[in-house]
Design a protein around this motif. Structure first.
Motif, PDB file in Angstrom:
ATOM      1  N   LEU A  44       0.854  -1.180   0.000  1.00 44.20           N
ATOM      2  CA  LEU A  44       0.000   0.000   0.000  1.00 44.20           C
ATOM      3  C   LEU A  44       0.889   1.229   0.000  1.00 44.20           C
ATOM      4  N   ALA A  45       0.427   2.295  -0.595  1.00 46.86           N
ATOM      5  CA  ALA A  45       1.189   3.531  -0.634  1.00 46.86           C
ATOM      6  C   ALA A  45       1.350   4.091   0.775  1.00 46.86           C
ATOM      7  N   PRO A  46       2.482   4.727   1.086  1.00 49.07           N
ATOM      8  CA  PRO A  46       2.687   5.257   2.426  1.00 49.07           C
ATOM      9  C   PRO A  46       1.873   6.514   2.711  1.00 49.07           C
ATOM     10  N   HIS A  47       1.369   7.180   1.703  1.00 52.71           N
ATOM     11  CA  HIS A  47       0.591   8.399   1.896  1.00 52.71           C
ATOM     12  C   HIS A  47      -0.878   8.061   1.698  1.00 52.71           C
ATOM     13  N   PHE A  48      -1.596   7.859   2.803  1.00 53.19           N
ATOM     14  CA  PHE A  48      -2.939   7.332   2.727  1.00 53.19           C
ATOM     15  C   PHE A  48      -3.920   8.294   2.087  1.00 53.19           C
ATOM     16  N   SER A  49      -3.606   9.593   2.064  1.00 52.13           N
ATOM     17  CA  SER A  49      -4.507  10.514   1.378  1.00 52.13           C
ATOM     18  C   SER A  49      -4.541  10.206  -0.113  1.00 52.13           C
ATOM     19  N   ASN A  50      -3.541   9.496  -0.607  1.00 55.65           N
ATOM     20  CA  ASN A  50      -3.505   9.123  -2.013  1.00 55.65           C
ATOM     21  C   ASN A  50      -4.258   7.836  -2.314  1.00 55.65           C
ATOM     22  N   VAL A  51      -4.567   7.046  -1.299  1.00 49.15           N
ATOM     23  CA  VAL A  51      -5.175   5.752  -1.569  1.00 49.15           C
ATOM     24  C   VAL A  51      -6.559   5.585  -0.976  1.00 49.15           C
ATOM     25  N   LEU A  52      -7.019   6.529  -0.189  1.00 51.91           N
ATOM     26  CA  LEU A  52      -8.279   6.381   0.512  1.00 51.91           C
ATOM     27  C   LEU A  52      -9.264   7.436   0.068  1.00 51.91           C
ATOM     28  N   HIS A  53     -10.487   7.034  -0.175  1.00 46.46           N
ATOM     29  CA  HIS A  53     -11.525   8.013  -0.475  1.00 46.46           C
ATOM     30  C   HIS A  53     -12.872   7.443  -0.103  1.00 46.46           C
ATOM     31  N   SER A  54     -13.857   8.300   0.022  1.00 46.59           N
ATOM     32  CA  SER A  54     -15.205   7.830   0.303  1.00 46.59           C
ATOM     33  C   SER A  54     -16.162   8.505  -0.659  1.00 46.59           C
ATOM     34  N   ASP A  55     -16.732   7.729  -1.552  1.00 50.24           N
ATOM     35  CA  ASP A  55     -17.725   8.184  -2.521  1.00 50.24           C
ATOM     36  C   ASP A  55     -17.270   9.345  -3.401  1.00 50.24           C
ATOM     37  N   GLY A  56     -16.033   9.697  -3.376  1.00 42.70           N
ATOM     38  CA  GLY A  56     -15.526  10.774  -4.220  1.00 42.70           C
ATOM     39  C   GLY A  56     -14.641  10.203  -5.303  1.00 42.70           C
ATOM     40  N   PRO A  57     -13.811  11.039  -5.907  1.00 46.11           N
ATOM     41  CA  PRO A  57     -12.923  10.539  -6.956  1.00 46.11           C
ATOM     42  C   PRO A  57     -11.876   9.584  -6.392  1.00 46.11           C
ATOM     43  N   LEU A  81      -2.680  -1.163   6.677  1.00 44.42           N
ATOM     44  CA  LEU A  81      -4.060  -1.020   7.145  1.00 44.42           C
ATOM     45  C   LEU A  81      -4.110  -0.623   8.618  1.00 44.42           C
ATOM     46  N   LEU A  82      -3.210  -1.177   9.423  1.00 45.72           N
ATOM     47  CA  LEU A  82      -3.149  -0.782  10.837  1.00 45.72           C
ATOM     48  C   LEU A  82      -2.748   0.685  10.974  1.00 45.72           C
ATOM     49  N   ASP A  83      -1.777   1.120  10.179  1.00 41.03           N
ATOM     50  CA  ASP A  83      -1.382   2.532  10.190  1.00 41.03           C
ATOM     51  C   ASP A  83      -2.523   3.423   9.737  1.00 41.03           C
ATOM     52  N   LEU A  84      -3.223   2.993   8.707  1.00 41.70           N
ATOM     53  CA  LEU A  84      -4.359   3.755   8.191  1.00 41.70           C
ATOM     54  C   LEU A  84      -5.454   3.876   9.248  1.00 41.70           C
ATOM     55  N   ALA A  85      -5.815   2.762   9.882  1.00 47.18           N
ATOM     56  CA  ALA A  85      -6.855   2.783  10.911  1.00 47.18           C
ATOM     57  C   ALA A  85      -6.455   3.688  12.065  1.00 47.18           C
ATOM     58  N   ASP A  86      -5.186   3.666  12.426  1.00 49.00           N
ATOM     59  CA  ASP A  86      -4.703   4.542  13.497  1.00 49.00           C
ATOM     60  C   ASP A  86      -4.766   6.005  13.066  1.00 49.00           C
ATOM     61  N   GLU A  87      -4.397   6.283  11.812  1.00 49.59           N
ATOM     62  CA  GLU A  87      -4.400   7.656  11.300  1.00 49.59           C
ATOM     63  C   GLU A  87      -5.805   8.253  11.276  1.00 49.59           C
ATOM     64  N   ILE A  88      -6.817   7.449  11.022  1.00 51.37           N
ATOM     65  CA  ILE A  88      -8.185   7.973  11.005  1.00 51.37           C
ATOM     66  C   ILE A  88      -8.864   7.789  12.362  1.00 51.37           C
ATOM     67  N   GLU A  89      -8.031   7.580  13.394  1.00 48.80           N
ATOM     68  CA  GLU A  89      -8.462   7.504  14.789  1.00 48.80           C
ATOM     69  C   GLU A  89      -9.434   6.360  15.052  1.00 48.80           C
ATOM     70  N   GLY A  90      -9.153   5.228  14.435  1.00 45.67           N
ATOM     71  CA  GLY A  90      -9.954   4.039  14.681  1.00 45.67           C
ATOM     72  C   GLY A  90      -9.584   3.414  16.012  1.00 45.67           C
ATOM     73  N   THR A  91     -10.535   2.752  16.642  1.00 44.77           N
ATOM     74  CA  THR A  91     -10.268   2.041  17.883  1.00 44.77           C
ATOM     75  C   THR A  91     -10.148   0.542  17.641  1.00 44.77           C
ATOM     76  N   GLN A  92     -10.648   0.101  16.484  1.00 45.18           N
ATOM     77  CA  GLN A  92     -10.645  -1.323  16.172  1.00 45.18           C
ATOM     78  C   GLN A  92     -10.643  -1.501  14.653  1.00 45.18           C
ATOM     79  N   LEU A  93      -9.763  -2.372  14.164  1.00 45.23           N
ATOM     80  CA  LEU A  93      -9.745  -2.766  12.758  1.00 45.23           C
ATOM     81  C   LEU A  93     -10.392  -4.138  12.672  1.00 45.23           C
ATOM     82  N   VAL A  94     -11.439  -4.247  11.855  1.00 48.21           N
ATOM     83  CA  VAL A  94     -12.134  -5.521  11.692  1.00 48.21           C
ATOM     84  C   VAL A  94     -11.910  -5.993  10.253  1.00 48.21           C
TER      85      VAL A  94
END
Length: 145
Positions: A44-57, A81-94
């Motif tokens: 996965l790319a190290p810059h999650f703003s480049n790989v994550l989106h929600s209903d947008g482009p 994925l663990l880094d991503l979940a932590d970055e978006i302030e997740g408490t649990q990755l399922v």
């Protein structure tokens, strides 16, 4: 709805749910790996703003030049994925594993391996937050962050 784009063409799907008692849960469908892939893993790319989106482009990182079919590398992807979940302030990755996509032995091996990184299989019939799931079709592994 989340789409996490991994080079060159893998897309992981998931969603975020904010639960009053559990906090922010990050659900991600983890597809099966391909055993016929070459030794060079995909990451996965190290810059999650480049790989994550929600209903947008869709955004994607510049992928390395592939030399053939490339499989999702579980170790690299799980770390990201663990880094991503932590970055978006997740408490649990399922992690959501589709039993119909996997053979029973490799599924058991993957679930066993995920326990080494703190994964806990979710028992059949136990809801995750307010979400109920069909244990005949899905296997869930929860990782506390």
């Amino acid at each position: 709805m989340l789409e996490i784009v991994t080079p060159p063409s893998h897309v992981l799907h998931g969603f975020i749910a904010d639960e009053p008692t559990l906090g922010r849960l990050v659900f991600v469908h983890l597809p099966p790996t391909h055993t016929s892939a070459p030794a060079r893993p995909e990451v996965l790319a190290p810059h999650f703003s480049n790989v994550l989106h929600s209903d947008g482009p869709t955004y994607s990182a510049i992928p390395p030049a592939p030399t053939g079919p490339v499989a999702l590398d579980i170790r690299e992807s799980l770390t990201a994925l663990l880094d991503l979940a932590d970055e978006i302030e997740g408490t649990q990755l399922v992690l959501i594993l589709d039993k119909d996509e996997r053979e029973p032995a490799p599924l058991a091996e993957l679930m066993h391996a995920l326990m080494y990184v703190g994964g806990t299989p979710v028992r059949p019939g136990v809801p995750v937050g307010e979400w109920e799931w069909d244990a005949r079709r899905w296997a869930l592994v929860s990782i506390e962050l």
